[in-house]
Design an enzyme around this catalytic site. Structure first.
Site, short mmCIF file in Angstrom:
data_model
loop_
_atom_site.label_atom_id
_atom_site.label_comp_id
_atom_site.label_asym_id
_atom_site.label_seq_id
_atom_site.Cartn_x
_atom_site.Cartn_y
_atom_site.Cartn_z
N ARG A 176 0.86 -1.19 0.00
CA ARG A 176 0.00 0.00 0.00
C ARG A 176 0.89 1.23 0.00
NH1 ARG A 176 -3.22 -2.56 4.91
NH2 ARG A 176 -4.55 -4.00 3.78
N ARG A 269 -10.72 3.21 5.99
CA ARG A 269 -9.26 3.10 5.81
C ARG A 269 -8.87 3.42 4.37
NH1 ARG A 269 -6.34 -2.44 7.55
NH2 ARG A 269 -7.13 -3.14 5.54
N ARG A 280 -12.97 -9.38 1.94
CA ARG A 280 -12.54 -9.31 3.35
C ARG A 280 -13.74 -9.41 4.31
NH1 ARG A 280 -6.94 -6.67 4.36
NH2 ARG A 280 -5.91 -7.25 2.43
#
Ligand SMILES: Nc1ncnc2c1ncn2[C@@H]1O[C@H](COP(=O)(O)OP(=O)(O)OP(=O)(O)O)[C@@H](O)[C@H]1O
Ligand SMILES: Nc1nc2c(ncn2[C@@H]2O[C@H](COP(=O)(O)O)[C@@H](O)[C@H]2O)c(=O)[nH]1
Length: 399
Positions: A176, A269, A280
């Protein structure tokens, strides 16, 4: 009282094979195991070989065998001594080294080595570094993606930098924005990671949200070697694997206050695509169920208000205000010179440093191996060292 000999570099020709003359090269030491095998450990006087080499003289075939050598290898030195610790392990002492790098176990027939011999269908040996003292057992933190595991761990490591260290996992997922290789993860190609898993370098691994994640043995040992308590942030499959492994740990499961809160956090996020978020969340439902599996987790914490959850985490880890300032006494630190001798008495190794006639102030150490734990792959921990000082009347006293 079991006594085993130590051999030194100047033993260039020595009858180690009960009849055959064995020629040792350069800085080598050798030791017999059973009637048929002599393990020669060390290296030539050669700058290009920076690790200790191992070769085996097999008397039954009258020839040399070069084994597969597993585990992190010790760097070479100019002098070694070797003591047969038991039928499965040779203790190798590196001369001119300090106690953080001078005691190594060469495993020749432990359960781990026997398993690897079956796997490779050839001779295998494995190195395990001997470490003085015990370490606090690692902490495994699990919970669904987005619950706040990373946030809680970061707070703990920031508040107690000398107490806790993070186990840096390997992953095949892309990094990321702000993630650094070697700090947040070791970002790895799948084929490289699969090969390392095959080579037994991983404590656990799992396929999580479509990528491969795993904890290498080195990741945990690197933290523990610094005297810190290791924290693993891993999924429930990984926690299950660690539970089944020889690593003793505390297992903590983090739950969200509600599924809706979890989804909000994951979206806020902003690190995943919508497709990844859906994956997820789907996996989170399964993980939340598995978090209740009997015998898997020792503690369950709900991360509703972050500060309250962090306070509860510290409480269960026995941390109170000012805990960071309390330091454990470091284990005894010693230096073993090039010239030394080593001999075994029960579970203890007596190490005499220097020449008795020339130097009456030479140190003598007693290495107590009776409480050792672990071994390859990884470290052999729990060694104790005592310095025996010569007294004025020549009697040696334990310090
Ligand atoms: N108690 C809390 N209340 C509100 N937001 C929180 C709380 N704890 C963490 N968060 C936020 O939720 C988001 C997810 O947290 P974090 O990245 O720590 O989760 P994680 O469990 O480590 O996720 P992953 O398993 O995907 O790595 C972050 O943006 C974090 O700031
Ligand atoms: N079994 C393992 N799971 C791991 C490891 N490192 C991280 N994780 C878990 O993966 C998910 C996703 O993490 P992310 O960084 O992509 O958001 C999360 O649940 C982690 O706990 C590991 O070494 N082994």
């Amino acid at each position: 009282m079991g006594e085993a000999p130590a051999f030194f570099i100047d033993d260039l020709k020595k009858d180690l094979t009960n009849g055959d003359i064995l020629k040792l090269e350069g800085h080598e030491t050798a030791i017999n195991i059973g009637l048929s095998k002599t393990y020669v450990i060390g290296g030539m006087d050669n700058e290009s070989t920076s690790n200790i080499e191992v070769r085996i003289y097999d008397k039954s075939i009258g020839d040399w065998v070069i084994p597969i050598v597993l585990g992190a290898k010790p760097n070479s030195s100019k002098c070694y001594s070797a003591v047969l610790f038991d039928e499965d392990r040779i203790l190798v002492i590196k001369g001119n080294s300090t106690s953080d790098d001078c005691f190594w176990f060469l495993e020749v027939n432990t359960a781990f080595v026997r398993e690897q011999k079956r796997r490779f269908e050839t001779d295998v040996v494995a190195w395990s570094k001997g470490v003085i003292g015990e370490a606090e057992i690692p902490i495994v933190i699990s919970g669904p993606s987005g619950v706040g595991k990373g946030t809680l761990i970061s707070k703990l490591v920031e508040e107690f930098p000398s107490k806790f260290g993070f186990s840096v996992s390997h992953t095949t997922r892309a990094s990321r924005n702000k993630e650094q290789n070697g700090v947040h993860y070791h970002f790895t190609e799948r084929n490289v990671m699969e090969k390392d898993i095959q080579d037994g370098k991983f404590l656990e691994f799992a396929s999580v949200h479509g990528n491969l994640y795993g904890t290498s043995i080195e990741a945990v040992e690197a933290v523990t070697d610094k005297g810190k308590r290791c924290i693993l942030d891993i999924d429930v499959q990984g926690a299950r694997s660690v539970r089944a492994s020889s690593l003793e740990a505390i297992f903590i499961f983090i739950r969200p206050p509600s599924f809706e809160d979890l989804e909000k956090r994951l979206r806020a996020r902003g690190t995943e695509t919508e497709e990844q978020i859906q994956k997820r969340l789907k996996n989170a439902r399964v993980e939340l169920e598995q978090g209740n599996s009997p015998g898997l987790f020792d503690h369950i914490l709900v991360n509703d208000d972050l500060e309250t959850c962090y306070k509860n985490l510290k409480k269960l880890l026995g941390l109170n205000e000012g805990a960071e300032t309390i330091h454990k006494l470091l284990p005894e630190f010693v230096e073993v010179p090039l010239e030394h001798t080593a001999s075994k008495i029960d579970q203890k190794i007596l190490i005499n440093c220097g020449n008795a006639e020339e130097n009456s102030d030479r140190n003598t150490f007693l290495l107590d191996l009776s409480s050792t734990k672990g071994g390859a792959p990884g470290r052999t921990r729990g060694m104790n060292i005592h310095i025996i000082k010569p007294s004025t009347n020549g009697t040696k006293m334990l310090s």
